[in-house]
Design an enzyme around this catalytic site. Structure first.
Site, PDB file in Angstrom:
ATOM      1  N   SER A   1       0.817  -1.212   0.000  1.00 21.24           N
ATOM      2  CA  SER A   1       0.000   0.000   0.000  1.00 21.24           C
ATOM      3  C   SER A   1       0.854   1.266   0.000  1.00 21.24           C
ATOM      4  O   SER A   1       2.001   1.270   0.435  1.00 21.24           O
ATOM      5  CB  SER A   1      -0.910   0.029   1.227  1.00 21.24           C
TER       6      SER A   1
HETATM    7  N1  SAH Z   1      -0.396  -5.319   3.940  1.00 23.23           N
HETATM    8  C1  SAH Z   1       0.428  -5.615   2.788  1.00 23.23           C
HETATM    9  C2  SAH Z   1      -0.206  -5.289   1.471  1.00 23.23           C
HETATM   10  C3  SAH Z   1      -1.412  -6.085   1.222  1.00 23.23           C
HETATM   11  S1  SAH Z   1      -1.768  -6.508  -0.438  1.00 23.23           S
HETATM   12  C4  SAH Z   1       1.775  -4.937   2.873  1.00 23.23           C
HETATM   13  O1  SAH Z   1       2.036  -4.201   3.824  1.00 23.23           O
HETATM   14  O2  SAH Z   1       2.582  -5.166   1.979  1.00 23.23           O
HETATM   15  C5  SAH Z   1      -3.092  -7.593   0.001  1.00 23.23           C
HETATM   16  C6  SAH Z   1      -2.620  -8.955   0.405  1.00 23.23           C
HETATM   17  O3  SAH Z   1      -3.744  -9.671   0.859  1.00 23.23           O
HETATM   18  C7  SAH Z   1      -2.046  -9.748  -0.757  1.00 23.23           C
HETATM   19  O4  SAH Z   1      -0.769 -10.194  -0.433  1.00 23.23           O
HETATM   20  C8  SAH Z   1      -3.024 -10.900  -0.921  1.00 23.23           C
HETATM   21  O5  SAH Z   1      -2.423 -12.104  -1.327  1.00 23.23           O
HETATM   22  C9  SAH Z   1      -3.585 -11.015   0.498  1.00 23.23           C
HETATM   23  N2  SAH Z   1      -4.863 -11.712   0.597  1.00 23.23           N
HETATM   24  C10 SAH Z   1      -5.904 -11.669  -0.264  1.00 23.23           C
HETATM   25  N3  SAH Z   1      -6.911 -12.435   0.180  1.00 23.23           N
HETATM   26  C11 SAH Z   1      -6.490 -12.987   1.354  1.00 23.23           C
HETATM   27  C12 SAH Z   1      -7.080 -13.882   2.291  1.00 23.23           C
HETATM   28  N4  SAH Z   1      -8.292 -14.391   2.114  1.00 23.23           N
HETATM   29  N5  SAH Z   1      -6.364 -14.210   3.397  1.00 23.23           N
HETATM   30  C13 SAH Z   1      -5.115 -13.718   3.593  1.00 23.23           C
HETATM   31  N6  SAH Z   1      -4.511 -12.883   2.736  1.00 23.23           N
HETATM   32  C14 SAH Z   1      -5.188 -12.511   1.633  1.00 23.23           C
END
Ligand code: SAH
Length: 277
Positions: A127
């Site tokens: 993000s």
């Molecule tokens: N917080 C992260 C950015 C998030 S991007 C950072 O600081 O870099 C969103 C993430 O959520 C992705 O890596 C994606 O794979 C994950 N994601 C999506 N659906 C999910 C689920 N059901 N459970 C866990 N992670 C999930």
């Protein structure tokens, strides 16, 4: 509606119409609505003692410190188009400390302190720094709070949280991202962060209940297990909305009687919450 631009995790849309969004402006410059929330109560007093680091400095914190200071000053702590300044000193300190550049892929390191989300592989993104700070502040973590993050991604948000409380739990659904993030966290002395690969829709029941839950991917609805795993008095910060559309960043608080109160903070765009087959 066809959206022809890349989806960033956690990008705030600043000051243009939906038409601009669908016609493909760079996502970081796009924003639908002005923030609607009142400035949230500050969880920490703005006193010198609250700014003392509690978490040890990660090894890479000696690198690019000036860029981080500039990032905080120019992107996060000051009024910006479509967004209020972040005021929680502990959050600002964490943003100055966590070496964002080691959480992004090598090819993106140069841009690590830009005012934008960045690709981290597997169609996912880290993000925008402002959004990380905003969501961290909205959690209003007390010093010993137990916090669960859904969507570890690069591990950066989890590292920021580790400066706010020693009790951080984070879940990631994509195996190689999980492995990479867990490795970086360990290497940067964030070994106290508990990481787990799995579908965060179901939360992490063994460690529930949590004081706060942060979801860093967009969901069509609040996953009921997350609500169940939240303590009364606790709060969830979650982008609500479909994939490929502008979502609402929502703060939901569980009242002592178990009822829910929701506030929409701003318009955002996150990668979607996906489900295990
Ligand atoms: N917080 C992260 C950015 C998030 S991007 C950072 O600081 O870099 C969103 C993430 O959520 C992705 O890596 C994606 O794979 C994950 N994601 C999506 N659906 C999910 C689920 N059901 N459970 C866990 N992670 C999930």
């Amino acid at each position: 509606m066809r959206v022809g631009i890349s989806i960033g995790a956690g990008v705030v849309f600043v000051g243009v119409t939906m038409a601009a969004i669908v016609t493909g402006q760079s996502s970081r410059h796009v924003l639908a609505d002005p923030p609607q929330s009142p400035s949230p109560a500050q969880s920490r007093p703005d006193t010198p003692s609250s700014t003392e680091p509690k978490h040890p400095q990660p090894p890479a914190a000696t690198e690019r410190a000036e860029e981080r200071a500039r990032m905080v000053e120019q992107q996060i702590a000051r009024q910006r188009l479509g967004g209020r300044p972040i005021k929680d000193q502990a959050v600002l300190n964490a943003m100055r400390t966590v070496p964002r550049h080691v959480f992004v892929p090598k090819a993106r390191r140069r841009q690590a302190y830009d005012d934008s989300p960045l690709p981290i592989g597997y169609g996912q993104t880290i993000s925008q720094p402002y959004i990380v700070a905003m969501m961290s502040e909205l959690l209003e973590l007390k010093e010993d709070a137990k916090v669960l993050e859904i969507g570890t991604g690069s591990g950066y948000q989890a590292a920021v949280l580790a400066h706010l409380t020693p009790n951080v739990y984070t879940m990631e659904i994509i195996d190689p991202l999980f492995e990479r993030a867990a490795g970086v966290l360990r290497k940067q002395d964030y070994g106290a962060v508990r990481t787990r690969r799995g579908d965060g829709y179901f939360g992490w029941a063994e460690h529930a209940p949590f004081d706060a839950i942060i979801v860093t991917c967009a969901a069509g609805h609040l996953p009921p297990p997350l609500w169940e795993q939240l303590k009364p008095g606790g709060r969830i910060v979650i982008p609500i909305g479909g994939p490929y559309e502008v979502q609402r960043l929502v703060v939901m608080t569980k009242q002592l009687d178990g009822s829910r109160r929701s506030t929409t903070v701003m318009s955002v765009r996150f990668v979607p919450l996906t489900r295990e087959e």
